[in-house]
Scaffold this motif. Structure first.
Motif, short mmCIF file in Angstrom:
data_model
loop_
_atom_site.label_atom_id
_atom_site.label_comp_id
_atom_site.label_asym_id
_atom_site.label_seq_id
_atom_site.Cartn_x
_atom_site.Cartn_y
_atom_site.Cartn_z
N ASP A 1 0.83 -1.19 0.00
CA ASP A 1 0.00 0.00 0.00
C ASP A 1 0.88 1.26 0.00
OD1 ASP A 1 -2.50 1.14 -0.09
OD2 ASP A 1 -3.24 0.07 1.67
N LEU A 2 0.23 2.41 0.01
CA LEU A 2 0.97 3.67 0.02
C LEU A 2 1.21 4.19 1.43
CD1 LEU A 2 -0.83 5.59 -2.89
CD2 LEU A 2 1.43 4.57 -2.93
N ALA B 1 -12.56 15.20 -6.27
CA ALA B 1 -11.55 15.71 -7.20
C ALA B 1 -10.78 14.57 -7.87
CB ALA B 1 -10.59 16.63 -6.46
N ILE B 2 -10.47 13.51 -7.09
CA ILE B 2 -9.79 12.34 -7.66
C ILE B 2 -10.63 11.74 -8.78
CG2 ILE B 2 -9.16 9.93 -7.18
CD1 ILE B 2 -8.14 10.88 -4.42
N ASP B 3 -11.92 11.54 -8.48
CA ASP B 3 -12.80 10.86 -9.44
C ASP B 3 -13.14 11.71 -10.66
OD1 ASP B 3 -12.83 8.71 -7.72
OD2 ASP B 3 -14.75 9.22 -6.79
N LYS B 4 -13.38 13.00 -10.42
CA LYS B 4 -13.91 13.84 -11.51
C LYS B 4 -12.83 14.61 -12.27
CE LYS B 4 -18.23 14.44 -8.98
NZ LYS B 4 -18.97 15.33 -8.08
N THR B 5 -11.68 14.84 -11.65
CA THR B 5 -10.68 15.68 -12.30
C THR B 5 -9.31 15.02 -12.43
OG1 THR B 5 -11.80 17.64 -11.42
CG2 THR B 5 -9.55 17.94 -12.23
N LEU B 6 -8.74 14.57 -11.30
CA LEU B 6 -7.35 14.15 -11.33
C LEU B 6 -7.13 12.87 -12.14
CD1 LEU B 6 -6.33 15.01 -7.64
CD2 LEU B 6 -6.17 16.42 -9.69
N VAL B 7 -7.92 11.83 -11.86
CA VAL B 7 -7.75 10.58 -12.63
C VAL B 7 -8.10 10.77 -14.11
CG1 VAL B 7 -8.64 8.22 -12.93
CG2 VAL B 7 -7.96 9.01 -10.66
N PRO B 8 -9.25 11.41 -14.43
CA PRO B 8 -9.56 11.59 -15.86
C PRO B 8 -8.53 12.45 -16.60
CG PRO B 8 -11.52 11.98 -14.52
CD PRO B 8 -10.36 11.88 -13.57
N SER B 9 -7.87 13.36 -15.90
CA SER B 9 -6.94 14.29 -16.57
C SER B 9 -5.52 13.75 -16.68
CB SER B 9 -6.90 15.63 -15.83
OG SER B 9 -8.17 16.22 -15.81
N ALA B 10 -5.12 12.88 -15.75
CA ALA B 10 -3.72 12.41 -15.73
C ALA B 10 -3.39 11.67 -17.02
CB ALA B 10 -3.49 11.51 -14.52
N GLN B 11 -2.27 12.03 -17.63
CA GLN B 11 -1.85 11.42 -18.89
C GLN B 11 -0.85 10.29 -18.68
OE1 GLN B 11 -3.15 12.50 -22.13
NE2 GLN B 11 -4.55 13.03 -20.48
N ASN B 12 0.08 10.47 -17.74
CA ASN B 12 1.08 9.45 -17.49
C ASN B 12 0.45 8.29 -16.70
OD1 ASN B 12 3.22 8.25 -15.47
ND2 ASN B 12 4.35 8.97 -17.26
N GLN C 1 -4.93 6.62 -8.35
CA GLN C 1 -5.94 5.57 -8.13
C GLN C 1 -5.61 4.75 -6.89
OE1 GLN C 1 -5.50 3.90 -12.07
NE2 GLN C 1 -7.54 4.63 -12.69
N LYS C 2 -4.30 4.56 -6.66
CA LYS C 2 -3.87 3.76 -5.51
C LYS C 2 -4.10 4.49 -4.19
CE LYS C 2 -0.05 0.68 -4.30
NZ LYS C 2 1.36 0.32 -4.57
N ILE D 1 -7.81 7.65 1.06
CA ILE D 1 -8.62 8.84 1.29
C ILE D 1 -10.03 8.44 1.74
CG2 ILE D 1 -9.56 10.95 0.25
CD1 ILE D 1 -6.51 10.95 0.52
N ALA D 2 -10.57 7.39 1.10
CA ALA D 2 -11.90 6.91 1.49
C ALA D 2 -11.88 6.40 2.93
CB ALA D 2 -12.36 5.81 0.54
N ALA D 3 -10.80 5.70 3.31
CA ALA D 3 -10.68 5.20 4.70
C ALA D 3 -10.56 6.37 5.68
CB ALA D 3 -9.47 4.28 4.82
#
Lengths: 108, 180
Positions: free
Chosen positions: A58-59, B138-149, B157-158, B163-165
């Motif tokens: 994990d991270l 922000a992870i779901d709507k912006t960061l993951v969809p926008s990340a190119q690498n 994603q990892k 964050i959810a916990a």
């Protein structure tokens, strides 16, 4: 026998595994991966004498804790901790750091 | 007065999501990878700083344990984000979303410092609930969809389950403190 291992030092890992050969030879070795704030698998059946090794992929840091009987201390990212089951029974364990992270060992 | 304070804290946290949605810069208006790296590091650092204030102000064991977790986990994530950026040769780039986050964090810190001892725990935890919900959005709507690498996307994603916990943990402590 409980010990922390450093995945970043494969040479030392090899030495550590060689040194623990007596333990592994006495029973099977099973691995549980910690990832996504979960123990995977979260239920494992083992026999007395088996060695369970938790690997933190994990991270964030985690623990393997069951009351006062089992306490790994902090398992840092990319580190491992192992435990040898010494008696039959069910062991429900948690991560002390993250409520909701639970696992079960069934020692037969 | 309590209502006003809580509202300010919640709004400043939710502004994270709004800022992410409004300050688009590359793919479909989203941030580019250097900007995403900067947002990730900034978002983590903000929660580390808030946790340190909570450690010094709170006398509640549950709040202290939560603050410890925020400091340790977000430091661990930031180390890996920084290591990945270095490996990829990505230089984190300041941007409007990061600045909006920093502005919100300053307001939050002001509110926490001004909070009376009897109000601090709820002020801190209420903000943590709103902040982690905003980060998840922000992870779901912006960061993951926008990340190119792929590796940067994978890191984000990892980190999501952590964050959810944290959000669940914050809600649990909030409930023990008697809700909002």
């Amino acid at each position: 026998m409980h010990r922390h291992l450093d995945l970043g030092l494969p040479l030392l890992l090899g030495v550590a595994l060689a040194l623990s050969g007596d333990v592994i030879a006495a029973g099977k070795a099973r691995e549980i991966v910690i990832e996504g704030i979960k123990f995977v698998p979260d239920r494992v059946e083992i026999a007395v004498g088996d060695t369970i090794k938790w690997t933190n992929r994990d991270l964030v840091p985690h623990t393997v804790t069951q009351g006062s009987d089992i306490e790994s201390g902090t398992i840092d990212v990319n580190k491992q901790w192992e435990y040898v089951a010494r008696k039959k029974g069910e062991i429900d364990y948690i991560c002390r750091f993250h409520p909701g992270m639970v696992g079960k060992l069934v020692v037969k | 007065m309590k209502f006003a304070s809580t509202t300010i804290l919640t709004v400043s946290a939710v502004m994270f999501g709004v800022a992410c949605a409004q300050t688009g810069m590359s793919k479909a208006g989203g941030p580019n990878d250097p900007q995403i790296a900067h947002i990730v590091v900034t978002a983590n650092q903000i929660d580390i700083d808030a946790g340190k204030v909570a450690k010094s102000r709170s006398r509640n064991k549950e709040v202290q344990a939560f603050a410890d977790r925020m400091i340790e986990d977000h430091m661990a994530v930031n180390k890996q984000a920084s290591d990945l950026a270095k490996k990829l040769g990505v230089k984190p780039e300041d941007n409007a979303t990061s600045q909006s986050l920093a502005d919100g964090a300053r307001k939050n810190m002001d509110n926490l410092r001004k909070a009376a001892d009897g109000e601090f725990d709820k002020a801190y935890i209420n903000h943590e609930v709103a902040y982690h919900q905003a980060v998840l959005d922000a992870i779901d709507k912006t960061l993951v969809p926008s990340a190119q690498n792929a590796e940067l996307k994978g890191l984000i994603q990892k980190v999501r389950p952590a964050i959810a916990a944290h959000l669940d943990h914050a809600k649990m402590v909030q409930s023990k403190l008697g809700g909002m």
